[in-house]
Design a protein around this motif. Structure first.
Motif, PDB file in Angstrom:
ATOM      1  N   TYR A  30       0.812  -1.219   0.000  1.00 59.71           N
ATOM      2  CA  TYR A  30       0.000   0.000   0.000  1.00 59.71           C
ATOM      3  C   TYR A  30       0.842   1.264   0.000  1.00 59.71           C
ATOM      4  N   SER A  31       2.067   1.174   0.471  1.00 58.83           N
ATOM      5  CA  SER A  31       2.852   2.396   0.633  1.00 58.83           C
ATOM      6  C   SER A  31       4.057   2.514  -0.295  1.00 58.83           C
ATOM      7  N   CYS A  32       4.312   1.499  -1.132  1.00 59.85           N
ATOM      8  CA  CYS A  32       5.537   1.535  -1.935  1.00 59.85           C
ATOM      9  C   CYS A  32       5.225   1.300  -3.414  1.00 59.85           C
ATOM     10  N   ASP A  33       5.473   2.300  -4.228  1.00 61.34           N
ATOM     11  CA  ASP A  33       5.228   2.181  -5.660  1.00 61.34           C
ATOM     12  C   ASP A  33       6.225   1.254  -6.336  1.00 61.34           C
ATOM     13  N   GLN A  34       7.452   1.247  -5.859  1.00 64.39           N
ATOM     14  CA  GLN A  34       8.481   0.383  -6.446  1.00 64.39           C
ATOM     15  C   GLN A  34       8.107  -1.094  -6.260  1.00 64.39           C
ATOM     16  N   LEU A  36       5.103  -2.204  -5.706  1.00 67.57           N
ATOM     17  CA  LEU A  36       3.877  -2.427  -6.477  1.00 67.57           C
ATOM     18  C   LEU A  36       4.232  -2.784  -7.915  1.00 67.57           C
ATOM     19  N   GLU A  37       5.232  -2.147  -8.453  1.00 66.40           N
ATOM     20  CA  GLU A  37       5.689  -2.456  -9.814  1.00 66.40           C
ATOM     21  C   GLU A  37       6.234  -3.889  -9.897  1.00 66.40           C
TER      22      GLU A  37
END
Length: 154
Positions: A30-34, A36-37
């Motif tokens: 929920y807090s990390c875009d990297q 999530l990728e």
């Protein structure tokens, strides 16, 4: 912030990790875009082994119906469960009022007031000094009394 590797996300997608690690990964997602990728990449690679939904809209409707049922199950016991009379708020207020009336009419509060005034009273060993206001009033009355005596003597 600790980032998770692509292999860890692949293990997550394949459901090869324990519940504690799963919760940690989901919370981090929920807090990390990297990350999530990385998760989306692992998901696309492993997509062919995931189950295929024949009708996506009916699946969504079924999920929403289950959520509604879960909400009903959770809220019904709260609404329908009646507390015994001795756990009701009104009962507690009634007991407090009855106790207050009992203590008032039995004289307990009067004896407490007497005791409190005895405790507050200054010790007899100490000299009681009147306030300035009391001294001014006493001198005023003494002056007025002396004026009345002078008028009476005339």
């Amino acid at each position: 912030m600790k980032h998770f590797s692509y292999d860890e996300w692949l293990s997550y997608v394949k459901d090869e990790i324990n519940d504690q690690a799963r919760e940690e990964l989901e919370g981090h997602l929920y807090s990390c875009d990297q990350c999530l990728e990385h998760y989306l990449q692992a998901l696309s690679v492993h997509e062919s082994s995931l189950p295929i939904l024949s009708n996506e809209s009916s699946f969504t409707d079924l999920v929403m119906a289950e959520i509604s049922k879960q909400k009903e199950v959770v809220t019904k016991p709260l609404i329908e469960s009646k507390k015994p009379f001795y756990q009701q708020v009104a009962f507690h207020y009634l007991i407090a009022a009855a106790a207050t009336l009992l203590l008032t009419f039995s004289g307990v509060f009067q004896s407490l007031a007497t005791y409190a005034s005895a405790v507050e009273a200054p010790q007899h060993s100490k000299e009681i000094k009147p306030s300035i206001t009391d001294e001014v009033i006493d001198k005023t009355f003494a002056w007025m009394d002396s004026l009345e005596k002078k008028e009476a003597n005339k």
